[in-house]
Write a protein that holds these residues in place. Structure first.
Motif, short mmCIF file in Angstrom:
data_model
loop_
_atom_site.label_atom_id
_atom_site.label_comp_id
_atom_site.label_asym_id
_atom_site.label_seq_id
_atom_site.Cartn_x
_atom_site.Cartn_y
_atom_site.Cartn_z
N ARG A 140 3.51 7.38 11.09
CA ARG A 140 2.95 6.28 10.30
C ARG A 140 1.96 6.83 9.27
N ASP A 141 1.11 7.78 9.70
CA ASP A 141 0.16 8.39 8.76
C ASP A 141 0.90 9.12 7.64
N HIS A 182 2.13 6.69 5.18
CA HIS A 182 1.01 6.25 4.32
C HIS A 182 0.66 7.32 3.29
N GLN A 209 3.36 7.25 0.59
CA GLN A 209 3.22 6.02 -0.19
C GLN A 209 2.02 6.10 -1.13
N ASP A 210 0.94 6.67 -0.61
CA ASP A 210 -0.29 6.76 -1.38
C ASP A 210 -0.12 7.70 -2.58
#
Ligand code: CAA
Length: 275
Positions: free
Chosen positions: A95-96, A99, A102-103
């Motif tokens: 999940r990290d 992120h 995506q970031d």
């Protein structure tokens, strides 16, 4: 973090040096090359961090008017997120990682300067997601593209489910994502995933020519238009039009708007200063 700062002996200015990225600047156009050819330029966490650092740096560099992103070698743009790195991740680490990607890609999409993906080969998974975060995509006629994550028992995790649906529509996104198939550049062009296709040996020239044309326009106008389009995609039409009208008014405060309209009346080419 692999980025280090080195002193440029000529300019006596600090410049960023990357382990997996090459950065060249010519005629105001920065070319960022993802450089891990042995792994078909797969994106691991280090490359993602470096990409973010590079985009942030180039966004504030006055010499840079536009950015092209491509992959090293003639085989791949980027063959995806690095599967070796992901294989042992726990759910929370995954999940990290999602992120993180995506970031970084949101940073690319929000870059005020035009960012053009030059797709010189495989653009799969995270590689296509990187290209989708760029403002325009030009592909080699031999490039293959797709979101093959379901073949690995995964789903796209660097915003591919969202951007492909917005760029090419939900029908195309569902087909590409659910089949996990790879598609030719011609097919990607047909469904609007890429803007242009060029022969492999003419790809860089065609990409540079397109980028130079954008750079020759009023830079503030190009940046403002990019921002309004991005805002409009996140809000409803009425709010988007309101943002457009506000920005249309704001751009009239620029020297470039005065110069552009005056040059039209005087039947000459405008000379833009970016002010
Ligand atoms: N991650 C890590 N390594 C990769 C890679 C990836 N995504 N893609 C290719 N490589 C490596 C291969 O493991 C191989 O390394 P070794 O020589 O050490 O074995 C090297 O690059 C060359 O690759 P191949 O031998 O496989 O080359 P090929 O010409 O036979 O096939 C290919 C090319 C079809 C692109 C194939 O490499 C392939 O299918 N790659 C994986 C594509 C993929 O599934 N991408 C999605 C990743 S998941 C993702 O991106 C999730 C997300 O959204 C966040």
């Amino acid at each position: 973090m692999t980025t280090e700062t080195q002193q440029d002996p000529v300019n006596d200015e600090a410049e960023l040096v990357y382990e997996h990225l090459e950065c060249d600047l010519e005629d105001g156009i920065a070319t960022l090359t993802v450089n891990r050819p042995k792994a078909l330029n797969a994106l691991n966490s280090e490359v993602l961090d470096e990409l973010r650092d590079a985009i942030v740096e180039l966004a504030i560099d006055d010499e840079v008017m536009a950015i092209m992103i491509t992959g090293a070698g003639d085989k791949a743009f980027v063959a995806g997120a690095d599967i070796s790195e992901m294989a042992d991740m726990t759910a929370f680490e995954a999940r990290d990682h999602s992120h993180l990607g995506q970031d970084v890609f949101a940073t690319i999409e929000a870059c005020p300067k035009p960012v053009i993906a030059v797709i010189n080969g495989y653009a799969l998974g995270g590689g296509l997601e990187l290209a989708l975060a760029c403002h325009l995509r030009i592909a080699s006629s031999s490039a293959m593209m797709g979101l093959p994550e379901v073949s690995l028992g995964l789903i796209p995790g660097f915003a591919g489910t969202q951007r492909l649906a917005r760029i090419a529509g939900p029908g195309v996104a569902r087909e590409w994502i659910m089949t996990g198939d790879s598609f030719s550049a011609a097919e990607a062009h047909r469904v609007g995933v890429v803007n242009r296709v060029a022969e492999p040996e003419q790809l860089m020239e065609a990409a540079t020519e397109l980028t130079k044309r954008i750079v020759s326009r009023g830079p503030l106008a190009v940046q403002t238009a990019l921002e309004v389009i991005r805002t409009g995609l996140d809000v409803g039409q009425a709010q988007g039009e309101s943002a457009e009208a506000d920005s249309f008014g704001l751009i009239f405060t620029s020297d470039d708007a005065r110069e552009g309209m005056l040059a039209f009346k005087e039947k000459r080419k405008p000379s833009f200063t970016g002010r």
